[in-house]
Motif scaffolding. Structure first.
Motif, PDB file in Angstrom:
ATOM      1  N   ALA A  27       9.240   3.989   2.843  1.00 49.07           N
ATOM      2  CA  ALA A  27      10.349   4.419   3.702  1.00 49.07           C
ATOM      3  C   ALA A  27      11.668   4.199   2.970  1.00 49.07           C
ATOM      4  O   ALA A  27      11.841   3.207   2.266  1.00 49.07           O
ATOM      5  N   GLY A  28      12.577   5.119   3.127  1.00 52.78           N
ATOM      6  CA  GLY A  28      13.873   5.012   2.469  1.00 52.78           C
ATOM      7  C   GLY A  28      14.744   3.942   3.097  1.00 52.78           C
ATOM      8  O   GLY A  28      14.469   3.448   4.187  1.00 52.78           O
ATOM      9  N   MET A  29      15.766   3.561   2.389  1.00 50.73           N
ATOM     10  CA  MET A  29      16.701   2.572   2.901  1.00 50.73           C
ATOM     11  C   MET A  29      17.495   3.168   4.063  1.00 50.73           C
ATOM     12  O   MET A  29      17.812   4.346   4.071  1.00 50.73           O
ATOM     13  N   ILE A  30      17.807   2.348   5.015  1.00 51.63           N
ATOM     14  CA  ILE A  30      18.592   2.770   6.175  1.00 51.63           C
ATOM     15  C   ILE A  30      20.064   2.505   5.867  1.00 51.63           C
ATOM     16  O   ILE A  30      20.445   1.385   5.536  1.00 51.63           O
ATOM     17  N   SER A  31      20.877   3.547   5.953  1.00 55.53           N
ATOM     18  CA  SER A  31      22.304   3.358   5.713  1.00 55.53           C
ATOM     19  C   SER A  31      22.952   2.777   6.962  1.00 55.53           C
ATOM     20  O   SER A  31      22.463   2.956   8.077  1.00 55.53           O
ATOM     21  N   ALA A  46      12.943  -0.965   8.559  1.00 60.54           N
ATOM     22  CA  ALA A  46      13.992  -1.560   7.736  1.00 60.54           C
ATOM     23  C   ALA A  46      14.140  -3.048   8.047  1.00 60.54           C
ATOM     24  O   ALA A  46      14.301  -3.868   7.133  1.00 60.54           O
ATOM     25  N   ILE A  47      14.041  -3.408   9.313  1.00 60.25           N
ATOM     26  CA  ILE A  47      14.156  -4.818   9.705  1.00 60.25           C
ATOM     27  C   ILE A  47      12.972  -5.617   9.158  1.00 60.25           C
ATOM     28  O   ILE A  47      13.151  -6.687   8.576  1.00 60.25           O
ATOM     29  N   ILE A  48      11.760  -5.108   9.337  1.00 59.36           N
ATOM     30  CA  ILE A  48      10.571  -5.803   8.842  1.00 59.36           C
ATOM     31  C   ILE A  48      10.623  -5.952   7.322  1.00 59.36           C
ATOM     32  O   ILE A  48      10.310  -7.016   6.777  1.00 59.36           O
ATOM     33  N   SER A  49      11.035  -4.919   6.642  1.00 65.98           N
ATOM     34  CA  SER A  49      11.128  -4.972   5.179  1.00 65.98           C
ATOM     35  C   SER A  49      12.160  -6.010   4.738  1.00 65.98           C
ATOM     36  O   SER A  49      11.922  -6.768   3.799  1.00 65.98           O
ATOM     37  N   ALA A  50      13.295  -6.059   5.419  1.00 66.82           N
ATOM     38  CA  ALA A  50      14.349  -7.007   5.062  1.00 66.82           C
ATOM     39  C   ALA A  50      13.934  -8.451   5.332  1.00 66.82           C
ATOM     40  O   ALA A  50      14.310  -9.359   4.592  1.00 66.82           O
ATOM     41  N   LEU A  51      13.150  -8.690   6.377  1.00 65.61           N
ATOM     42  CA  LEU A  51      12.755 -10.046   6.732  1.00 65.61           C
ATOM     43  C   LEU A  51      11.553 -10.552   5.940  1.00 65.61           C
ATOM     44  O   LEU A  51      11.315 -11.758   5.865  1.00 65.61           O
ATOM     45  N   ASP A  53       9.212 -11.257   2.561  1.00 66.88           N
ATOM     46  CA  ASP A  53       9.338 -11.472   1.127  1.00 66.88           C
ATOM     47  C   ASP A  53       8.474 -10.484   0.355  1.00 66.88           C
ATOM     48  O   ASP A  53       8.835 -10.061  -0.733  1.00 66.88           O
ATOM     49  N   THR A  54       7.311 -10.144   0.912  1.00 67.35           N
ATOM     50  CA  THR A  54       6.481  -9.093   0.327  1.00 67.35           C
ATOM     51  C   THR A  54       5.902  -8.237   1.448  1.00 67.35           C
ATOM     52  O   THR A  54       5.638  -8.722   2.553  1.00 67.35           O
ATOM     53  N   MET A  55       5.735  -6.970   1.160  1.00 71.33           N
ATOM     54  CA  MET A  55       5.102  -6.040   2.086  1.00 71.33           C
ATOM     55  C   MET A  55       4.242  -5.092   1.254  1.00 71.33           C
ATOM     56  O   MET A  55       4.748  -4.414   0.367  1.00 71.33           O
ATOM     57  N   THR A  56       2.939  -5.091   1.528  1.00 67.19           N
ATOM     58  CA  THR A  56       2.036  -4.206   0.806  1.00 67.19           C
ATOM     59  C   THR A  56       1.304  -3.319   1.797  1.00 67.19           C
ATOM     60  O   THR A  56       1.200  -3.645   2.985  1.00 67.19           O
ATOM     61  N   TYR A  57       0.799  -2.210   1.294  1.00 65.79           N
ATOM     62  CA  TYR A  57       0.125  -1.232   2.144  1.00 65.79           C
ATOM     63  C   TYR A  57      -1.046  -0.623   1.383  1.00 65.79           C
ATOM     64  O   TYR A  57      -0.971  -0.406   0.176  1.00 65.79           O
ATOM     65  N   HIS A  58      -2.121  -0.348   2.118  1.00 69.98           N
ATOM     66  CA  HIS A  58      -3.165   0.518   1.584  1.00 69.98           C
ATOM     67  C   HIS A  58      -3.863   1.221   2.748  1.00 69.98           C
ATOM     68  O   HIS A  58      -3.782   0.796   3.895  1.00 69.98           O
ATOM     69  N   TYR A  59      -4.511   2.326   2.423  1.00 64.37           N
ATOM     70  CA  TYR A  59      -5.202   3.165   3.405  1.00 64.37           C
ATOM     71  C   TYR A  59      -6.669   3.170   3.039  1.00 64.37           C
ATOM     72  O   TYR A  59      -7.027   3.454   1.897  1.00 64.37           O
ATOM     73  N   GLU A  60      -7.512   2.804   4.006  1.00 64.43           N
ATOM     74  CA  GLU A  60      -8.932   2.688   3.707  1.00 64.43           C
ATOM     75  C   GLU A  60      -9.781   3.208   4.864  1.00 64.43           C
ATOM     76  O   GLU A  60      -9.712   2.679   5.976  1.00 64.43           O
ATOM     77  N   ARG A  61     -10.542   4.258   4.603  1.00 61.97           N
ATOM     78  CA  ARG A  61     -11.488   4.819   5.572  1.00 61.97           C
ATOM     79  C   ARG A  61     -10.861   5.100   6.941  1.00 61.97           C
ATOM     80  O   ARG A  61     -11.404   4.756   7.981  1.00 61.97           O
ATOM     81  N   GLY A  62      -9.697   5.710   6.913  1.00 63.27           N
ATOM     82  CA  GLY A  62      -9.033   6.086   8.162  1.00 63.27           C
ATOM     83  C   GLY A  62      -8.197   4.990   8.799  1.00 63.27           C
ATOM     84  O   GLY A  62      -7.695   5.154   9.907  1.00 63.27           O
ATOM     85  N   ASN A  64      -4.887   2.269   8.344  1.00 61.91           N
ATOM     86  CA  ASN A  64      -3.698   1.800   7.663  1.00 61.91           C
ATOM     87  C   ASN A  64      -3.735   0.278   7.681  1.00 61.91           C
ATOM     88  O   ASN A  64      -4.005  -0.334   8.728  1.00 61.91           O
ATOM     89  N   VAL A  65      -3.479  -0.346   6.538  1.00 63.98           N
ATOM     90  CA  VAL A  65      -3.483  -1.808   6.443  1.00 63.98           C
ATOM     91  C   VAL A  65      -2.168  -2.244   5.798  1.00 63.98           C
ATOM     92  O   VAL A  65      -1.868  -1.890   4.661  1.00 63.98           O
ATOM     93  N   ILE A  66      -1.390  -3.015   6.556  1.00 59.26           N
ATOM     94  CA  ILE A  66      -0.099  -3.511   6.084  1.00 59.26           C
ATOM     95  C   ILE A  66      -0.176  -5.030   6.039  1.00 59.26           C
ATOM     96  O   ILE A  66      -0.625  -5.665   6.996  1.00 59.26           O
ATOM     97  N   ARG A  67       0.249  -5.611   4.933  1.00 61.96           N
ATOM     98  CA  ARG A  67       0.285  -7.063   4.798  1.00 61.96           C
ATOM     99  C   ARG A  67       1.718  -7.495   4.527  1.00 61.96           C
ATOM    100  O   ARG A  67       2.388  -6.948   3.639  1.00 61.96           O
TER     101      ARG A  67
END
Length: 80
Positions: A27-31, A46-51, A53-62, A64-67
């Motif tokens: 996702a792009g930065m929010i101005s 944007a709030i979750i990303s800012a708060l 320290d790390t955010m990773t994503y992968h897509y597996e067998r239908g 969405n997995v966000i850590r």
């Protein structure tokens, strides 16, 4: 499904949900805008990303997995 893990110095959250592939790490930065002119959508990411320290994503067998990881160290210094 939401899973949390709290360990000394960090909090980890894993969110899994079925659906179309959507990578929130791309996702792009929010101005900065006033609330009256801001379009709907994207501010939560944007709030979750800012708060986080790390955010990773992968897509597996239908699915969405966000850590997310938040590093937190308690300040144990005495305050006068």
């Amino acid at each position: 499904m939401v899973d949390t893990d709290i360990a000394p110095g960090e909090i980890r959250v894993k969110v899994e949900y079925p659906g179309a592939c959507f990578d929130p790490t791309q996702a792009g930065m929010i101005s900065e805008q006033s609330i009256e002119t801001r379009p709907i959508g994207g501010l939560g990411l944007a709030i979750i990303s800012a708060l986080s320290d790390t955010m990773t994503y992968h897509y597996e067998r239908g699915w969405n997995v966000i850590r997310l990881q938040l590093n937190c160290v308690q300040n144990t210094e005495d305050k006068d």
